[in-house]
Design an enzyme around this catalytic site. Structure first.
Site, PDB file in Angstrom:
ATOM      1  N   ASN A 525       0.776  -1.241   0.000  1.00  0.00           N
ATOM      2  CA  ASN A 525       0.000   0.000   0.000  1.00  0.00           C
ATOM      3  C   ASN A 525       0.807   1.291   0.000  1.00  0.00           C
ATOM      4  O   ASN A 525       0.272   2.337  -0.389  1.00  0.00           O
ATOM      5  CB  ASN A 525      -0.937   0.018   1.216  1.00  0.00           C
ATOM      6  CG  ASN A 525      -1.930  -1.117   1.185  1.00  0.00           C
ATOM      7  OD1 ASN A 525      -2.758  -1.202   0.289  1.00  0.00           O
ATOM      8  ND2 ASN A 525      -1.849  -2.009   2.162  1.00  0.00           N
ATOM      9  N   TYR A 526       2.047   1.244   0.429  1.00  0.00           N
ATOM     10  CA  TYR A 526       2.798   2.494   0.579  1.00  0.00           C
ATOM     11  C   TYR A 526       4.113   2.548  -0.190  1.00  0.00           C
ATOM     12  O   TYR A 526       4.730   3.606  -0.285  1.00  0.00           O
ATOM     13  CB  TYR A 526       3.081   2.760   2.066  1.00  0.00           C
ATOM     14  CG  TYR A 526       1.833   3.064   2.853  1.00  0.00           C
ATOM     15  CD1 TYR A 526       1.199   4.294   2.740  1.00  0.00           C
ATOM     16  CD2 TYR A 526       1.267   2.119   3.694  1.00  0.00           C
ATOM     17  CE1 TYR A 526       0.042   4.587   3.440  1.00  0.00           C
ATOM     18  CE2 TYR A 526       0.104   2.386   4.404  1.00  0.00           C
ATOM     19  CZ  TYR A 526      -0.499   3.619   4.277  1.00  0.00           C
ATOM     20  OH  TYR A 526      -1.654   3.895   4.969  1.00  0.00           O
TER      21      TYR A 526
END
Length: 568
Positions: A525-526
């Site tokens: 996600n990051y």
């Protein structure tokens, strides 16, 4: 697999809020109905067998299946379960079953263990039959048509009922997750499509045609009142483009982050308290990757906070601590009730501002009493179009991974050592983002098994070295070709076992270091996947060692696009 390339996006970009023009699908697959327990499997209350009604028995099985898990030993889990279980009982059952400690789910638990073991022992033909049925469901329900493209759906199966676990010490753990029925489901599709049909004798809650969203079905779960969705698979065209846009926004932040940092440092000296508070909060979001603070779902009772909603009780100030000056101690529950605890030295002006913010306040008062997430988000938009606290997290996570990989990677390392370096770089990001987990239930046992393998391999190495020494002595005495070849064979055997031993030792180190850190959240996600793909290409590490099959599908766009000299 549909590969997403930049030319395709430029040709068919969803320019107006990801609007689609046509959407058709079959709807979700519901959890199978409850099958009552066999008569021979008993539930006991106060030592006596007791026949439960079907609704009460079904909920009892949820607890029975978890009997060996530590959750069922926690007071809050047991309290919440018992309260919700009693709601499913008949009046007669309620009058009899008044104490969870007198309930014996042992036979139920043994039955489910036996069922699990039976599934493992199934014949090839039985497994093949199940595989074929799953494939049939996938082909019928697992794809949709969106704008003339066949797209894979992420998860078309509705989650079965069970007991809520939550993350961290969630105050609602143990509550009953109710069965989702067609009457709970909102279907989203095109007006001109073949609408999904609900199961016979039922109807959908609603059928709508909203092309501004990309979900196919939605419902509200009963624990926290949050909305759940059936979405497209991460490898879909829209998902791939949104991923790409997310990381491109973070890359835009890289170009102006120095200006933004200079601005909030200047704002620490502002005459207006609201500007000072906003600037200090932005410093924490930047430096510590804190969330903005609006993560609490409507109706959620857990006392979770983020940066803007921090209270006085969540921080302590130390002018000097452990040889460091101006230390701030944070201690609060963040998203998903995960505890955030950190002691961090800050700049002197930040420390002085915090002292000012704390003056004449009670522990339950807001630290930033002139700031909220709306004010902060509006300010972030003024600093850069599309800037949010999450963009800061994405930027700082990705840039940290890139810097750590540069520092840790070594061309002389073998593949396992390089993967260890990658995981250590990923771990630095996970620590920054506070992505914690409880150590796996089987951690100690798996470590013992691994250590046994290491011990065995060390014994093999010791024996192989003795054999090599003996072969060398034999060659020294005879000097013939046969003994020379024997030395070479023994030398290669030693090298092979040394490599195997090192691989096991690296694996043990990796497991130990990662036992309480969740690497997957940041990785999926990051972290800009192009950084990882480029690193793999540069250092000769197979991409499948970093991303599994599902993850490779999600990041197909990055795998096709990234070069080994990629810079975030």
């Amino acid at each position: 697999r549909i590969l997403i390339s930049r030319p395709l996006w430029e040709e068919e970009r969803y320019t107006d809020g990801s609007k689609w023009r046509f959407l058709e699908h079959k709807g979700p697959v519901f959890a199978p109905p409850y099958e009552p327990m066999p008569d021979k499997v008993k539930f006991y209350y106060n030592g006596k067998p007791m026949k439960l009604s079907a609704p009460a028995e079904e909920v009892a099985t949820f607890f029975a299946k978890m009997l060996d898990h530590e959750y069922t030993t926690k007071d809050i889990f047991r309290k919440n379960f018992f309260k919700d279980w009693r709601k499913e009982m008949t009046s007669e059952e309620k009058s009899k079953i008044t104490d969870l400690n007198k309930c014996d789910f042992g036979e139920m638990n043994e039955y489910f263990k036996a069922q699990s073991e039976a599934r493992k022992q199934m014949s090839k033909e039985e497994k093949q039959k199940i595989k074929e049925e799953n494939e049939r469901l996938l082909q019928e329900y697992g794809f949709c048509i969106m704008d003339n493209h066949k797209e894979r759906i992420g998860n078309f199966r509705i989650e079965p009922p069970g007991l809520f676990r939550g993350r961290g010490d969630h105050p609602k753990m143990g509550m009953l997750k109710r069965r989702i029925r067609p009457e709970d489901i909102i279907i989203n599709c095109s007006k001109d499509s073949k609408h999904p049909k609900p199961p016979p004798g039922t109807k959908w809650k609603e059928v709508r045609h909203d092309n501004k969203v990309t979900w196919l079905a939605s419902w509200t779960e009963n624990i926290q009142g949050s909305i759940k969705y059936i979405m497209l698979n991460p490898s879909s065209r829209i998902k791939g483009e949104k991923d790409w846009q997310k990381y491109e926004t973070a890359r835009r932040l890289k170009k102006c982050v120095d200006r933004i940092r200079a601005q909030y440092r200047e704002d620490w000296k502002s005459k207006e308290m609201r500007i000072r508070q906003r600037a200090v909060a932005l410093y924490f979001i930047d430096k510590l990757a804190l969330r903005a603070g609006n993560e609490k779902e409507e109706g959620e009772t857990a006392d979770t906070v983020g940066c803007c909603s921090l209270r006085v009780e969540h921080i302590k100030l130390y002018p000097k601590l452990d040889e460091q000056e101006y230390v701030v101690e944070f201690d609060f529950l963040g998203k998903d009730s995960i505890r955030y605890y950190n002691k961090i030295p800050v700049e002197k002006r930040v420390f002085k501002n915090l002292q000012l913010f704390l003056e004449n306040k009670q522990p339950e008062d807001d630290l930033f009493d002139r700031l909220n997430t709306s004010i902060l988000n509006k300010h972030l938009q003024e600093l850069m179009d599309g800037l949010t606290a999450k963009v800061f997290r994405t930027y700082n996570a990705s840039i940290t991974l890139q810097q750590q990989l540069k520092e840790l990677s070594c061309s002389d390392d073998n593949i396992p050592a390089k993967i260890l370096s990658y995981n250590r770089a990923n771990r630095a990001v996970a620590i920054l983002c506070n992505h914690q987990r409880a150590p796996p239930k089987t951690f100690e046992k798996s470590m013992q098994n691994l250590q046994t393998k290491i011990d065995e391999k060390q014994n093999q190495l010791s024996a192989a070295r003795k054999q090599l020494k003996a072969a060398k002595a034999d060659h020294k005495a005879s000097h013939d070709e046969k003994s020379k070849k024997a030395v070479e064979v023994k030398r290669k055997a030693v090298q092979r076992i040394e490599e195997q031993l090192m691989k096991l030792q690296v694996q043990a180190t990796d497991r130990e270091e990662n036992k309480q850190i969740a690497l997957g959240t940041s990785k999926l996600n990051y972290l800009d996947p192009r950084i990882s793909v480029a690193w793999c290409k540069k250092w000769g590490v197979p991409i499948e060692k970093i991303y599994n099959k599902t993850q490779r599908e999600k990041f197909a766009w990055a795998i096709d696009m990234a070069e080994k000299d990629y810079e975030f």
